[in-house]
Design an enzyme around this catalytic site. Structure first.
Site, PDB file in Angstrom:
ATOM      1  N   MET A   1      -9.470   7.181  -0.061  1.00  9.29           N
ATOM      2  CA  MET A   1     -10.302   7.574   1.093  1.00  9.29           C
ATOM      3  C   MET A   1     -10.901   8.951   0.823  1.00  9.29           C
ATOM      4  SD  MET A   1      -7.894   6.391   4.244  1.00  9.29           S
ATOM      5  CE  MET A   1      -6.906   4.881   4.179  1.00  9.29           C
TER       6      MET A   1
ATOM      7  N   HIS B   1      -8.563   0.264  -3.637  1.00  9.20           N
ATOM      8  CA  HIS B   1      -9.388  -0.091  -2.490  1.00  9.20           C
ATOM      9  C   HIS B   1     -10.197   1.158  -2.151  1.00  9.20           C
ATOM     10  CE1 HIS B   1      -9.324  -1.177   2.114  1.00  9.20           C
ATOM     11  NE2 HIS B   1     -10.543  -1.176   1.603  1.00  9.20           N
TER      12      HIS B   1
ATOM     13  N   ASP C   1      -5.729  -7.077   4.797  1.00 10.35           N
ATOM     14  CA  ASP C   1      -5.245  -5.691   4.737  1.00 10.35           C
ATOM     15  C   ASP C   1      -5.299  -5.038   6.114  1.00 10.35           C
ATOM     16  OD1 ASP C   1      -4.638  -3.104   4.014  1.00 10.35           O
ATOM     17  OD2 ASP C   1      -6.432  -2.772   2.804  1.00 10.35           O
TER      18      ASP C   1
ATOM     19  N   MET D   1     -12.476   3.289  -0.259  1.00  9.50           N
ATOM     20  CA  MET D   1     -13.124   3.558   1.028  1.00  9.50           C
ATOM     21  C   MET D   1     -13.853   4.880   0.887  1.00  9.50           C
ATOM     22  SD  MET D   1      -9.919   2.281   3.306  1.00  9.50           S
ATOM     23  CE  MET D   1      -8.804   2.372   1.912  1.00  9.50           C
TER      24      MET D   1
ATOM     25  N   ASP E   1      -5.027   3.034  -1.630  1.00 12.03           N
ATOM     26  CA  ASP E   1      -6.085   3.263  -0.645  1.00 12.03           C
ATOM     27  C   ASP E   1      -6.764   4.601  -0.918  1.00 12.03           C
ATOM     28  OD1 ASP E   1      -6.025   0.969   1.146  1.00 12.03           O
ATOM     29  OD2 ASP E   1      -3.961   1.598   1.571  1.00 12.03           O
TER      30      ASP E   1
ATOM     31  N   HIS F   1      -1.305  -1.466  -4.219  1.00 16.24           N
ATOM     32  CA  HIS F   1      -2.584  -1.315  -3.520  1.00 16.24           C
ATOM     33  C   HIS F   1      -2.782   0.176  -3.227  1.00 16.24           C
ATOM     34  CE1 HIS F   1      -5.784  -2.727  -0.738  1.00 16.24           C
ATOM     35  NE2 HIS F   1      -5.426  -1.675  -0.002  1.00 16.24           N
TER      36      HIS F   1
ATOM     37  N   MET G   1     -10.607  -6.911   6.013  1.00 23.75           N
ATOM     38  CA  MET G   1      -9.855  -5.880   6.737  1.00 23.75           C
ATOM     39  C   MET G   1      -9.430  -6.431   8.101  1.00 23.75           C
ATOM     40  SD  MET G   1      -9.678  -3.225   4.804  1.00 23.75           S
ATOM     41  CE  MET G   1      -8.832  -2.205   6.012  1.00 23.75           C
TER      42      MET G   1
ATOM     43  N   SER H   1       0.870  -1.174   0.000  1.00 28.60           N
ATOM     44  CA  SER H   1       0.000   0.000   0.000  1.00 28.60           C
ATOM     45  C   SER H   1       0.903   1.218   0.000  1.00 28.60           C
ATOM     46  CB  SER H   1      -0.884   0.008   1.247  1.00 28.60           C
ATOM     47  OG  SER H   1      -1.370   1.322   1.465  1.00 28.60           O
TER      48      SER H   1
HETATM   49  C1  DX5 Z   1      -6.349   0.990   5.867  1.00 28.78           C
HETATM   50  C2  DX5 Z   1      -5.825   0.631   4.496  1.00 28.78           C
HETATM   51  C3  DX5 Z   1      -4.634  -0.272   4.484  1.00 28.78           C
HETATM   52  C4  DX5 Z   1      -3.498   0.225   5.296  1.00 28.78           C
HETATM   53  C5  DX5 Z   1      -2.292  -0.630   5.211  1.00 28.78           C
HETATM   54  O1  DX5 Z   1      -7.516   1.698   5.755  1.00 28.78           O
HETATM   55  O2  DX5 Z   1      -6.827  -0.016   3.759  1.00 28.78           O
HETATM   56  O3  DX5 Z   1      -4.269  -0.601   3.164  1.00 28.78           O
HETATM   57  O4  DX5 Z   1      -3.176   1.535   5.026  1.00 28.78           O
HETATM   58  O5  DX5 Z   1      -1.311  -0.057   6.004  1.00 28.78           O
HETATM   59  P1  DX5 Z   1      -0.600  -0.857   7.191  1.00 28.78           P
HETATM   60  O6  DX5 Z   1       0.046  -2.020   6.558  1.00 28.78           O
HETATM   61  O7  DX5 Z   1       0.343   0.155   7.731  1.00 28.78           O
HETATM   62  O8  DX5 Z   1      -1.673  -1.244   8.167  1.00 28.78           O
HETATM   63 ZN    ZN Z   2      -6.273  -0.940   1.786  1.00 28.16          ZN
END
Ligand code: DX5
Ligand code: ZN
Length: 215
Positions: free
Chosen positions: A34, A63, A168, A65, A32, A30, A134, A7
């Site tokens: 948000m 991913h 994850d 969110m 993320d 990956h 998750m 990520s």
């Molecule tokens: C959390 C994300 C993850 C996360 C992974 O919301 O979906 O992908 O950032 O980071 P680590 O490995 O630091 O938990």
């Molecule tokens: Zn993620």
């Protein structure tokens, strides 16, 4: 063999291109995404996805969110994402959303928050290319791994024999092997790979070695 999906959330954004080159051995990027609504944090959008997809031959998964994922899927597909992972909690129309992802020519994944039961995907399992479980509450990198999710991974493995299982949150060399034993095919790792002063390729190698040594 388990795949490793770094990520980029904790990478050095000012030098992201260099970070991608340094993270040799990554199987999937990956991303993320948000939106500050579905989760309290805010990250990046389609232009950054397009930049990563263009800079690297490693496939990109997003991913998502976000609230109203249906409004954004096409943007990430156009930006070059190979796989789009939506949260079951973000829509009352999961079936329609997964069909939309496939119509865009992408692989479809569903993510489940730690508090969401596996039952949430039972009726759409034929539409799934991947299930993301998750192992932290989504929103931030660097959180502690939730051991209580291991049982869910084992049950998902039984329920979905032909579907990729991804995990994850809070993952690194310390727990990679037990996650693969529980049934995980893809390990997402953020802060275990991208950390100030660390060599990302070495970190990826450490996770891979941890999986192999305890098999
Ligand atoms: C959390 C994300 C993850 C996360 C992974 O919301 O979906 O992908 O950032 O980071 P680590 O490995 O630091 O938990
Ligand atoms: Zn993620």
């Amino acid at each position: 063999m388990a795949l490793i999906a770094p990520s980029i959330l904790t990478a050095d954004f000012l030098h992201l291109g260099d970070e991608l080159v340094r993270a040799r051995g990554a199987d999937v990027w990956h991303l993320d995404i948000m939106d500050g609504h579905f989760v309290p944090n805010l990250t990046f959008g389609p232009p950054l996805c397009a930049a990563v997809a263009k800079a690297s031959t490693v496939p990109v998964e997003c991913h998502l969110m976000v609230d109203r994922p249906q409004d954004l899927l096409a943007r990430y597909a156009e930006a070059g994402a190979r796989r789009l992972v939506v949260h079951a909690e973000s829509t009352p129309h999961l079936h329609r959303l997964l069909a939309q992802v496939h119509d865009l020519g992408c692989e479809a994944g569903v993510a489940l928050n730690p508090g969401t039961p596996l039952a949430a995907i039972e009726e759409v399992k034929d539409q799934l290319d991947l299930l993301l479980i998750m192992t932290v509450d989504p929103g931030f990198g660097g959180q502690s791994f939730l051991r209580g999710q291991i049982g869910k991974i084992e049950r998902a493995r039984q329920l979905l024999p032909g579907v990729l299982i991804e995990v994850d949150g809070g993952i690194g060399p310390q727990n990679a092997a037990e996650l693969v034993r529980a049934g995980a095919d893809i390990l997402v790792a953020g802060s275990a790979v991208f950390a100030p002063g660390a060599d990302p390729a070495l970190r990826i190698e450490e996770i891979r070695r941890a999986v192999h040594e305890t098999r």
